[in-house]
Design an enzyme around this catalytic site. Structure first.
Site, PDB file in Angstrom:
ATOM      1  N   HIS A  46      12.594   4.615  24.965  1.00 51.48           N
ATOM      2  CA  HIS A  46      12.280   5.748  24.360  1.00 51.48           C
ATOM      3  C   HIS A  46      12.961   7.018  24.914  1.00 51.48           C
ATOM      4  CE1 HIS A  46       9.955   3.346  21.599  1.00 51.48           C
ATOM      5  NE2 HIS A  46       9.389   2.931  22.520  1.00 51.48           N
ATOM      6  N   GLU A  89       2.230   1.541   8.061  1.00 51.40           N
ATOM      7  CA  GLU A  89       3.356   2.508   8.081  1.00 51.40           C
ATOM      8  C   GLU A  89       4.541   1.666   7.504  1.00 51.40           C
ATOM      9  OE1 GLU A  89       3.437   5.909  11.258  1.00 51.40           O
ATOM     10  OE2 GLU A  89       5.428   4.659  11.586  1.00 51.40           O
ATOM     11  N   ARG A 109      12.476  23.611  21.844  1.00 51.89           N
ATOM     12  CA  ARG A 109      12.833  24.088  23.205  1.00 51.89           C
ATOM     13  C   ARG A 109      14.517  23.822  23.151  1.00 51.89           C
ATOM     14  NH1 ARG A 109      11.455  18.774  23.877  1.00 51.89           N
ATOM     15  NH2 ARG A 109      12.962  17.493  24.187  1.00 51.89           N
TER      16      ARG A 109
END
Lengths: 169, 507
Positions: free
Chosen positions: B235, B200, B292
C-alpha cells in the site's frame, strides 16, 4: 597474485598478473587481458578488448562496496586468520547464541525474560527502526541466559540484545 | 508576500521547499532534531533551529517547539511538507491561533477530509461517485443477500474492525455468499475479536489515479491533471506517472471536474490531491483527499511546467490563482521513482548508515529531488526515503528508457537502496505496456529477486576489488590517519593527502 573474496555467499578466487602494461586476469574459469586504471580513489576503469567498463569501488573495514553498470555487490574479504572450517562453525554457533538486531534501532519490547525456555521462531524482542517494527526471532531452542537491553534502549547490530544457551539435558 | 518561512520537515521535501523559497526571495528557517544537525536541509536553509531529540515525537511532531521556533525567528508562515504534522488539524489550528500562516488547507477542511466516513458522505451528497457498499451490520444472511444483489457481484466482504486483509473475501456469485460471510465472520472474530462484516463492491483490476488540485482563497479552482500511482508495495506508492494509461481525454476531463467538485464540497483550499480508484470498465470512485503537498508532486510539475510549491506559498499569502483551466496542458510523459534506503533482497528491511559514495544521474529530462550528500548519515529514526528520481520525455516509452538509464547511473554506496528493484519494474514488459494495477508488484514481483545479476558485472566488480587489493588502493604511498586518529581510512580524508607517511595500512 591470488586473491580470495566472498560475494553473494560464494567463495571466489581471482588472480591478477602484471604483464607489460596489461594485466592477465583469471576469474570463474575465464581469462581476460585487461588494461586497468584508477580514475580516482573510488573509480576503476577496466578495458577488455576495447570495451571500457567503469567500476565504482569503496573500501570499508571488511570488504568493498562495488557498483558496476547498475549492479551492486558487497565483496567481502576472506580473513586469512580464520581459514580453518572449525572457526566458522563456531562463529555460526555463536551467532545463534548472541541475539542481535539486524540493524540499529530502538528496542520496543523484550518478549522473554531470563531463564525462560524459548522455541525456534519464537519472538524474543521487537526492535523499531525507521518507523518499521521488526521481530527478532530465536533461531534455536534454548534458554535465555542473560538480557542486556530493555525497552527504550538504542541497540546496534554489533552488540547482542540477549544471550541464549543450549538446554542442558 | 512572506519574508520568512519556517519549514517543519526534513529530508528531500524540506530541501525542495527551501529551493522554492529561495527563488521567491523568501528567507528560510529549517528545524532539525539532534540526529539531523548534519542533514542536508539544515545546511541549505538561511537559519536552522534545533527542536529536540532524535525521536520524531520530541522534535518534528512537537507542535510547541515548532511554534516557538517560528515565533523566535519571526517566521510569518510554516510549510509542513508531507508526513509529520502536515495533516494534523491541531497543528494548523494552532498556527491559525498564533497568527502564523499554515501553508496548506484551512483546519476545518483538513479535519473534514481527514475523516473518511464524513468526507465520503459529504462528497456523495455533491454527486461524487463512491465505492458502492454498506456500513450496516446485519444478523440475518438474507439481508446481506438483498444488499449484495443491489451492489452487484463480484462483491467484497470486509471486517468492520478490519485492516490488513483479515476477514476480507471476494464473492463472485450468490451461491457462495452465505458460506463466505460465515467464514469472514469467523476470521474477523479471531483477528479482531469482533465478528461484524460489511459488503462493498469489488473493484476489479483497480488502478490508483489521483488529480492534483490548486484552490486559492477566492474560490478559484484548477486541476493539474492526473497522476497514476498504481505501482505500490504494501500500500505504499513507489512509482508514479502522468499521464495515466488508463484514461482518455474524455474521462480525464470528467474526473477532473469531479475532483474540483470534491474540493468545492469540502471547502478545501491550497494544494490538494483527490484520489480515485478506477476499475477495468473505467468506472471511477472517490477514495479520499490528501490534504498536503504530495511526495509525487514533481510528476505533475514536469508535465505542466508549473511549480506547485511556489503556487502553494502564493495561495497561502492570499494571492489569486492566475491559472485558467483552459490554458493548462499536459505535455509529454513523466515518471517518478521513490528511492528508499531499504534492502529489496532482504525483505525490504530499512537500511541506515553512512553514504560512502554518491553519483547522481543527470542529463536532459532528469530531475532529482534529494535529501542526501556524499558522506552524510542516514538516521534510523525517520521514513527511509532518500530521494526521488523523476524523468520527463516526449512519450512514455522514451520516459521508461530514460528512467532505466538514470537508475543505472544513480550510484549510492554505503546503504542498501531500492534502485535495482525499481529498475526491474520499469524494465518489466507489463509495466512498459501500461498494464499497471494496484496488485502489479504482488502479481509480477512476489518472488523477486528471481533474476540473477549480470555475471559480467560480477566479474568486473571482482576484478576491481582484486586490483584495488593488489595496488593497496589509489596512491598507496599516501597513507594517512583518520582525523580522530582512531580509524584509518584514506577515503575519509580525500583531497587532503599528506605524502611520505608510512603508517601500516589497515587493509
Amino acid at each position: 597474485m591470488e586473491h580470495e573474496f566472498i560475494v553473494d555467499n560464494e567463495f571466489v578466487k581471482i588472480s591478477i598478473e602484471e604483464k607489460g602494461d596489461k594485466y592477465i586476469i583469471g576469474v570463474d574459469d575465464n581469462e581476460y587481458k585487461a588494461d586497468i586504471q584508477f580514475l580516482s580513489s573510488s573509480i576503476v576503469s577496466i578495458n577488455i578488448k576495447d570495451q571500457i567498463y567503469r567500476v565504482i569501488i569503496k573500501r570499508e573495514k571488511d570488504g568493498f562496496y562495488v557498483h558496476c553498470q547498475g549492479d551492486q555487490y558487497f565483496i567481502q574479504d576472506v580473513d586469512q586468520d580464520e581459514e580453518d572450517v572449525q572457526s566458522s562453525e563456531e562463529k555460526a554457533r555463536e551467532d545463534m547464541l548472541q541475539v542481535k538486531a539486524t540493524m540499529p534501532g530502538k528496542v520496543i519490547k523484550i518478549e522473554v525474560s531470563e531463564k525462560e525456555e524459548v522455541r525456534v521462531g519464537q519472538t524474543l524482542a521487537i526492535v523499531e527502526a525507521m518507523k518499521m517494527e521488526n521481530e527478532i526471532k530465536s533461531s534455536m531452542e534454548g534458554i535465555v541466559k542473560k538480557i542486556f537491553a530493555s525497552s527504550g534502549d538504542l541497540v546496534d547490530s554489533d552488540n547482542p540484545i540477549m544471550e541464549l544457551e543450549e538446554k542442558k539435558e | 508576500m512572506f519574508k520568512k518561512i519556517l519549514i517543519a520537515n526534513r529530508g528531500e521535501i524540506a530541501v525542495r521547499i527551501i529551493r522554492a523559497c529561495r527563488e521567491m526571495g523568501i528567507s528560510t528557517v529549517a528545524v532539525y532534531s539532534e540526529a539531523d544537525r548534519k542533514s542536508l536541509h539544515v545546511q541549505l536553509a538561511d537559519e536552522a533551529v534545533c527542536i529536540g531529540p532524535a525521536q520524531a515525537v520530541d522534535s518534528y511532531l512537537n507542535i510547541d517547539h515548532i511554534i516557538k521556533a517560528a515565533q523566535e525567528k519571526k517566521a510569518e508562515a510554516i510549510h509542513p511538507g508531507y508526513g509529520f504534522l502536515a495533516e494534523n488539524p491541531l497543528f494548523s489550528l494552532r498556527c491559525e491561533k498564533e497568527g502564523i500562516v499554515f501553508i496548506g488547507p484551512n483546519s476545518k477542511a483538513m479535519d473534514l477530509v481527514g475523516d473518511k466516513v464524513r468526507s465520503r458522505l459529504t462528497v456523495e451528497k455533491a454527486g461524487v461517485p463512491i465505492i458502492p457498499g454498506m456500513k450496516c451490520i446485519y444478523k440475518e444472511i438474507s439481508k446481506y443477500e438483498l444488499e449484495a444483489n443491489k451492489i452487484g457481484y463480484p462483491i467484497m466482504i470486509k471486517a468492520s474492525a478490519g485492516g490488513g486483509g483479515k476477514g476480507m473475501r471476494i464473492v463472485h456469485s450468490q451461491e457462495k455468499l452465505k458460506s463466505s460471510i460465515e467464514a469472514g465472520m469467523r476470521e474477523a472474530k479471531s483477528a479482531f475479536g469482533d465478528e461484524s462484516v460489511y459488503l462493498e463492491k469489488c473493484i476489479q483490476e483497480p488502478r490508483h489515479v489521483e488529480f492534483q488540485i490548486l484552490a486559492d482563497n477566492h474560490g478559484n479552482i484548477v486541476h493539474l491533471f492526473e497522476r497514476e500511482c498504481s505501482i505500490q508495495r504494501r500500500h505504499q506508492k513507489i512509482i508514479e506517472e502522468s499521464p495515466s494509461q488508463a484514461i482518455d481525454d474524455n474521462l480525464r476531463n470528467q474526473m477532473g471536474e469531479v475532483a474540483k467538485k470534491v474540493i468545492q464540497a469540502t471547502r478545501y483550499n491550497n494544494a490538494g490531491t483527490v484520489e480515485f480508484l478506477i476499475d477495468k470498465d473505467k468506472n471511477f470512485y472517490f477514495l479520499e483527499v490528501n490534504a498536503r503537498l504530495q511526495v509525487e508532486h514533481p510528476v505533475t510539475e514536469l508535465i505542466t511546467g508549473l511549480d506547485i510549491v511556489q503556487h502553494q506559498i502564493a495561495i497561502a499569502a492570499g494571492e489569486k490563482l492566475g491559472l485558467k483551466q483552459k490554458s493548462l496542458n499536459q505535455n509529454g510523459h513523466a515518471i517518478e521513482c521513490r528511492i528508499y534506503a531499504e534492502d529489496p533482497q532482504n525483505n525490504f528491511l530499512p537500511s541506515s548508515g553512512k553514504i560512502l559514495f554518491l553519483n547522481e544521474p543527470s542529463g536532459p529530462g532528469i530531475r532529482l529531488d534529494s535529501g542526501i550528500y556524499s558522506g552524510c548519515e542516514v538516521p534510523i529514526y525517520y521514513d527511509p526515503i532518500l530521494s526521488k528520481l523523476i524523468v520527463w520525455a516526449e512519450n512514455r516509452e522514451m520516459a521508461c528508457q530514460r528512467m532505466i538509464q538514470a537508475l543505472d547511473n544513480y550510484v549510492i554506496l554505503g546503504v542498501r537502496t531500492s534502485i535495482s528493484f525499481l529498475k526491474d519494474i520499469i524494465s518489466n514488459s507489463s509495466f512498459q505496456k501500461g498494464k499497471t494495477t494496484t496488485d502489479f508488484i504482488e502479481k509480477h514481483f512476489s518472488d523477486w529477486p528471481g533474476l540473477k545479476k549480470d555475471k559480467k558485472n560480477r566479474e568486473l566488480s571482482l576484478i576491481a576489488a582484486a586490483f584495488w587489493t593488489q595496488k593497496k588502493g589509489y596512491k598507496p604511498e599516501a597513507q594517512e590517519r583518520g582525523q580522530d586518529g582512531r580509524t584509518f581510512s584514506p577515503w575519509k580524508t580525500l583531497g587532503r593527502w599528506r605524502l611520505g607517511r608510512s603508517e601500516k595500512s589497515g587493509t
